[in-house]
Design a protein around this motif. Structure first.
Motif, short mmCIF file in Angstrom:
data_model
loop_
_atom_site.label_atom_id
_atom_site.label_comp_id
_atom_site.label_asym_id
_atom_site.label_seq_id
_atom_site.Cartn_x
_atom_site.Cartn_y
_atom_site.Cartn_z
N ASN A 409 0.72 -1.23 0.05
CA ASN A 409 0.39 0.30 0.06
C ASN A 409 0.62 1.48 0.42
N PRO A 410 0.46 1.86 -0.46
CA PRO A 410 1.42 3.28 -1.19
C PRO A 410 1.71 4.41 0.04
N GLN A 411 0.02 4.36 0.97
CA GLN A 411 -0.06 5.08 1.79
C GLN A 411 0.54 5.30 3.24
N ILE A 412 0.77 3.31 3.18
CA ILE A 412 1.58 3.14 4.70
C ILE A 412 3.06 3.09 4.42
N LYS A 413 3.77 2.68 2.98
CA LYS A 413 4.78 3.28 2.76
C LYS A 413 5.11 4.69 3.16
N GLN A 414 4.98 5.37 2.23
CA GLN A 414 4.84 7.10 2.91
C GLN A 414 4.61 7.18 4.43
N GLU A 415 3.82 6.81 5.16
CA GLU A 415 3.22 7.04 6.33
C GLU A 415 3.82 6.34 6.80
N THR A 416 4.86 5.53 7.00
CA THR A 416 6.05 4.59 7.51
C THR A 416 7.58 5.59 8.01
N THR A 417 7.76 5.99 6.00
CA THR A 417 9.19 6.35 5.49
C THR A 417 8.61 8.03 7.05
N GLU A 435 22.63 -0.89 11.20
CA GLU A 435 20.96 -0.12 10.98
C GLU A 435 20.82 1.11 9.73
N ILE A 436 22.13 1.23 10.04
CA ILE A 436 21.93 2.48 8.72
C ILE A 436 21.90 1.99 7.67
N LYS A 437 22.43 1.07 7.55
CA LYS A 437 23.13 0.01 6.04
C LYS A 437 21.00 -0.44 5.51
N GLN A 438 20.49 -0.99 6.44
CA GLN A 438 19.10 -1.50 6.77
C GLN A 438 18.65 0.45 6.09
N MET A 439 18.21 0.96 7.07
CA MET A 439 17.67 2.18 6.40
C MET A 439 17.84 2.68 5.11
N CYS A 440 18.81 3.03 4.20
CA CYS A 440 19.77 3.38 3.10
C CYS A 440 19.10 2.02 2.45
N GLU A 441 19.34 0.91 1.96
CA GLU A 441 18.73 0.72 1.29
C GLU A 441 17.11 0.24 1.08
N ALA A 442 16.70 0.24 2.30
CA ALA A 442 15.06 0.43 1.99
C ALA A 442 14.68 1.98 1.24
N SER A 443 15.27 3.14 1.71
CA SER A 443 15.13 4.06 1.70
C SER A 443 15.16 4.18 -0.03
N THR A 444 16.28 3.43 -0.35
CA THR A 444 17.04 3.98 -2.21
C THR A 444 15.55 2.95 -2.80
N ALA A 457 9.38 10.93 0.19
CA ALA A 457 9.15 9.98 1.60
C ALA A 457 11.22 9.70 1.91
N ALA A 458 11.19 9.03 0.73
CA ALA A 458 12.37 8.25 0.90
C ALA A 458 13.73 8.98 1.18
N ALA A 459 13.41 10.50 0.13
CA ALA A 459 14.67 11.33 0.21
C ALA A 459 14.84 12.07 0.80
N GLU A 460 13.70 12.19 1.73
CA GLU A 460 14.06 13.08 3.31
C GLU A 460 14.41 12.00 4.19
N ALA A 461 14.23 10.77 4.22
CA ALA A 461 15.27 9.83 5.26
C ALA A 461 15.90 9.80 4.72
N MET A 462 16.59 9.62 3.56
CA MET A 462 18.00 9.60 2.86
C MET A 462 18.86 10.93 3.57
N GLY A 463 17.96 12.00 3.56
CA GLY A 463 18.78 13.51 3.35
C GLY A 463 18.96 13.40 5.06
N THR A 464 18.00 12.61 6.18
CA THR A 464 18.30 12.84 7.68
C THR A 464 19.14 12.28 7.80
#
Length: 850
Positions: A409-417, A435-444, A457-464
């Motif tokens: 579900n795109p809405q769930i992916k967006q809000e979770t990110t 953990e950083i590696k896992q987060m970066c792979e999921a956001s990528t 939202a994924a780009a914002e996670a990577m920037g943070t």
């Protein structure tokens, strides 16, 4: 004059200290101060008299003469200063309260200052809690001057030791009452104390104090707080225990500042916990199982009112969190879901760390419900997720967050990110590299999603994450991305704000330096005896290489080859004992041809590591025993690792078992709720059926009664008909001229008599039955059926006679003479009789059918 010239110096010091003449007492106090100041140690005999009888100092600090009182309090200060912790502990319980009550209201400024100095010494030599506990009750005294003086003493205590040493909780609780004091001096000193507390506590003080004050006082405090912002307080005095710790090499000032940076005062410490478990409505769980959404909405509204408190007392909220999680995950009404999420948020904020044990119950349900697109629902769910995250750690929530970032579900992916971004902004320690590696792979992976909000939202996670770990460390994760995605990430990187800092390394107290420190102590260990032994000059290289000359100090830096060999030894010293580490390092060094060829010289000892300069043959001869010990250590290490793996496995199995039991319990609870609803419905159906059966039984009883009445009436009618026939035959035979009743009159009269004895309800029922029988038998003469029944009886009762042909009687002479009218009358009587018979037969047949 004789008294003034008399010499009292020959009296014992105790007698002079309690003498009735104030000058004698003053001299005794000054002598006490001199003795304490010149004492050799804390165990000097001059302290013994006053420590064995603490009541002496109680009398001294409450001296009636102001000059003597000041000198007496000064002697107490000297006693504490030179008597040490023993003097503090022996005098504290007896002296503090009278000292504060008498010293803080003195007219002399010196007496008040010495009183504060004595209180500070009582704290410095032991712990501040007993002193503060003695001073807090004095704040309720009726004397405003004493209350103000006690507030001044508390302010000096906080200023000198800080809130890290002096617990401010009891002081903050007493402040609202002080701000409501009628004396202006008390209120002014309370303001000064509050400002001093704010210097140390910051905005945490506002949570526990400001809401209870008047608006004017709040405004004044806010103005004072604005002046204090930016100032960094420093601890001026330190406890005896802190001084001893600092004497080992730590800096007092630096340590205090570092502790101030690390520790933050929790505002919740100044709020009393509320027991909300007992206030949950008794029918809450029943209403939550209702099929009506309004009932469920009212239930969660009532619960939200109960749990909406700043701090919740810990209790067993397992069942409550399960019901809320089920409501959030499955309830079809978004209003109910919103309030249920608000309840979870309030409960998590109130319990804080105590809510961590319920995290697994509600966390997944909150993430699954993020599919709702309504903004109010999304905000409530997001706030609940943030509150749950604050009660746990980042590592405990990351696994589920990464799993839902892969949701279909795109809405769930967006809000979770977006929730992950909020977590990264508030976390205080940088996550682990894995953990950083896992987060970066999921956001990528989400950067290539078809939905634009998900990509953003994924780009914002990577920037943070880049803001947290730096651009250089982030390079491997964004190296393969195109320029558009890189620019998006860098835009969020420039605007991101994070609080995370690298996790501090453990204190630099290692085993090796301690072992080195123990070596020169002369411990009888054969291996340590070779430390510092001079080597022959023939085996010593040129000192120009930068290595220490033979016989140099053990602290000289080792050669690079030796430093590489020292690492296994240092690791072994932490695993095993220090006595076997040095020979092992020596053996490794001596048996390494590469090290020998690299350095060009025989192996040299490193004194600071405990290495020796013995020959290769000696090391070879002892290698067997040392290698055996090393194998034992390795075996022990392997055993510990296996034990750890077993423990991890058992813990995982136990956790899985607990999760299974929780799921089973949840299913059982749902089944119980469904059975309760079904049982309630069955009880209602049973009650309705019982009432219907009773109504049918009542109707049947009435019908039976009416049938019995009808049978009796039919019998009477048959008898009356036979009598009428007999009377008519007798009248025709005798030929008498007397007037006899006609047959139809007799029958009508009997019908009238029988019907008059029947109740109105039964009569109405009989009439309806007769009408139905007439229809069934084909009788179409309503005049006969009605006149022979009720209408005949009514006409008879009104006129006194009965005749369906409007004739009252029958004359026998008419019968005898063959009158045509008489013949017509008899014919009609015969017709009535035949009709009555037919009706009777029809009634009997109907009764038989029943």
């Amino acid at each position: 004059m004789a008294d003034q010239e008399e010499d009292y110096s020959s009296l014992p010091l105790q007698d002079r200290a309690t003498h009735k003449i104030w000058k004698v007492r003053l001299a005794a106090y000054e002598e006490m101060t001199k003795q304490f100041t010149t004492s050799a140690s804390e165990n000097d005999p001059c302290f013994r008299l006053f420590l064995n009888d603490p009541t002496l100092f109680k009398k001294i600090v409450t001296d009636s003469n102001v000059a003597a009182q000041e000198a007496g309090i000064a002697s107490l200060v000297a006693c504490l200063q030179y008597g040490g912790p023993n003097a503090c502990q022996r005098l504290r319980g007896t002296v503090i309260t009278p000292l504060a009550e008498k010293g803080m209201v003195s007219m002399r400024a010196g007496t008040r200052q010495k009183t504060i100095d004595a209180l500070l010494y009582f704290i410095e030599l032991d712990t501040p809690d007993p002193v503060v506990e003695e001073l807090i009750p004095i704040l309720s005294n009726k004397l405003p001057k004493l209350v103000a003086g006690t507030i001044i003493a508390l302010r000096e205590i906080v200023k000198s030791f800080g809130t890290k040493t002096v617990g401010p909780k009891s002081i903050v609780k007493a402040l609202p009452k002080l701000f409501a004091h009628p004396d202006k001096n008390v209120r002014a000193e309370a303001t000064n104390l509050t400002v001093e507390l704010y210097r140390w506590m910051g905005d945490a003080l506002k949570t526990g104090l400001v809401p209870d004050l008047k608006p004017v006082q709040q405004k004044e405090l806010e103005e004072e707080f604005e002046k204090m912002k930016g100032s960094v307080p420093q601890q001026e005095r330190f406890l005896h225990s802190q001084q001893q710790a600092a004497a080992q090499g730590n800096s007092l000032g630096g340590g205090a500042v570092e502790q101030e940076d690390e520790d933050e005062i929790d505002p919740m410490d100044f709020i009393e916990a509320v027991d909300v478990f007992g206030k949950i409505p008794g029918d809450f769980y029943e209403r939550m199982g209702s099929v009506k959404w309004k009932d469920r909405k009212e239930a969660v509204d009532d619960l939200f009112k109960v749990v909406s408190v700043p701090k919740v007392a810990d209790a067993d909220f397992t069942e409550l969190t399960r019901v809320l999680a089920k409501c959030i995950a499955k309830d079809a009404n978004v209003a109910v879901v919103t309030v249920a999420a608000n309840c979870v948020e309030a409960l998590a904020k109130g319990l804080r760390a105590g809510f961590a044990k319920y995290k697994n119950t509600v966390f997944t349900s909150l993430l699954e419900r993020l599919k709702e697109k309504k903004q109010s629902v999304s905000e409530a769910l997001g706030a609940a997720l943030d509150a749950v995250f604050e009660s746990t750690t980042f590592s405990e929530t990351l696994e589920e967050v990464l799993e839902f970032m892969k949701h279909k579900n795109p809405q769930i992916k967006q809000e979770t990110t977006i929730f992950l971004v909020r977590c990264l902004r508030t976390v205080k320690i940088i996550p682990k590299q894995s953990e950083i590696k896992q987060m970066c792979e999921a956001s990528t992976a989400l950067l290539a999603d078809t939905a634009k909000p998900v990509r953003s939202a994924a780009a914002e996670a990577m920037g943070t994450i880049m803001k947290m770990i730096g651009e250089r460390a982030m390079t491997p994760y964004i190296d393969g991305l195109d320029d558009i995605r890189k620019n998006m990430i860098k835009e969020f990187f420039e605007t991101a704000t994070v609080k995370a800092k690298p996790e501090k390394a453990p204190p630099p107290t290692t085993v090796a330096p301690k072992a080195a420190a123990r070596v020169p102590s002369g411990a009888p260990r054969p291996r340590s005896s070779a430390v510092g032994v001079k080597r022959p000059t023939s085996t010593t290289p040129n000192t120009s290489s930068g290595r220490p000359a033979p016989g140099s100090e053990p602290q000289a830096p080792p050669a690079p080859a030796h430093s590489r060999l020292a690492q296994p030894g240092a690791r072994t010293s932490r695993v095993g004992t220090g006595s076997i580490s040095a020979p092992r390092k020596k053996d490794d060094h001596s048996s390494s041809p590469r090290a020998t060829s690299t350095s060009g010289t025989p192996p040299r000892s490193i004194s600071s590591r405990g290495l020796t300069g013995v020959s290769l043959s000696t090391s070879a001869s002892s290698s067997t025993s040392h290698s055996g010990l090393s194998a034992a250590e390795k075996a022990e290490l392997a055993e510990l690792r296996r034990a750890r793996e077993d423990w991890v496995t058992s813990t995982a199995a136990l956790k899985q078992q607990v999760d299974t039991l929780q799921a089973d319990n949840l299913k059982l609870s749902q089944t119980i709720a469904e059975l309760q609803v079904n049982n309630k419905q069955l009880i209602e159906d049973h009650t309705r059926d019982v009432l219907a059966v009773k109504a049918k039984e009542t109707q049947l009883a009435r019908a039976r009664t009416e049938a019995d009445d009808t049978r009796a009436q039919i019998g009477r009618l048959q008898r009356d008909l036979e009598i009428a026939k007999a009377a008519a035959a007798a009248a025709a035979a005798s030929g008498a001229s007397t007037t006899v009743p006609r047959a139809d009159e007799i029958v009508a009269r009997d019908l009238n008599d029988g019907i008059s004895n029947v109740s109105p309800a039964t009569r109405t029922k009989s009439e309806s039955i007769l009408a139905e029988e007439e229809k069934e038998n084909g009788f179409s003469a309503p005049s006969m059926s009605r006149s022979a029944g009720v209408h005949v009886s009514r006409s008879t009762s009104r006129a006194g006679s009965f005749s369906p042909i409007s004739t009252g009687t029958v004359d026998t002479s008419d019968i005898g003479s063959g009158n045509a009218g008489s013949v017509e009358s008899w014919r009609r009587a015969a017709e009535v009789t035949s009709q009555l018979k037919a009706r009777i037969e029809a009634m009997k047949a109907r009764q038989i059918r029943r």
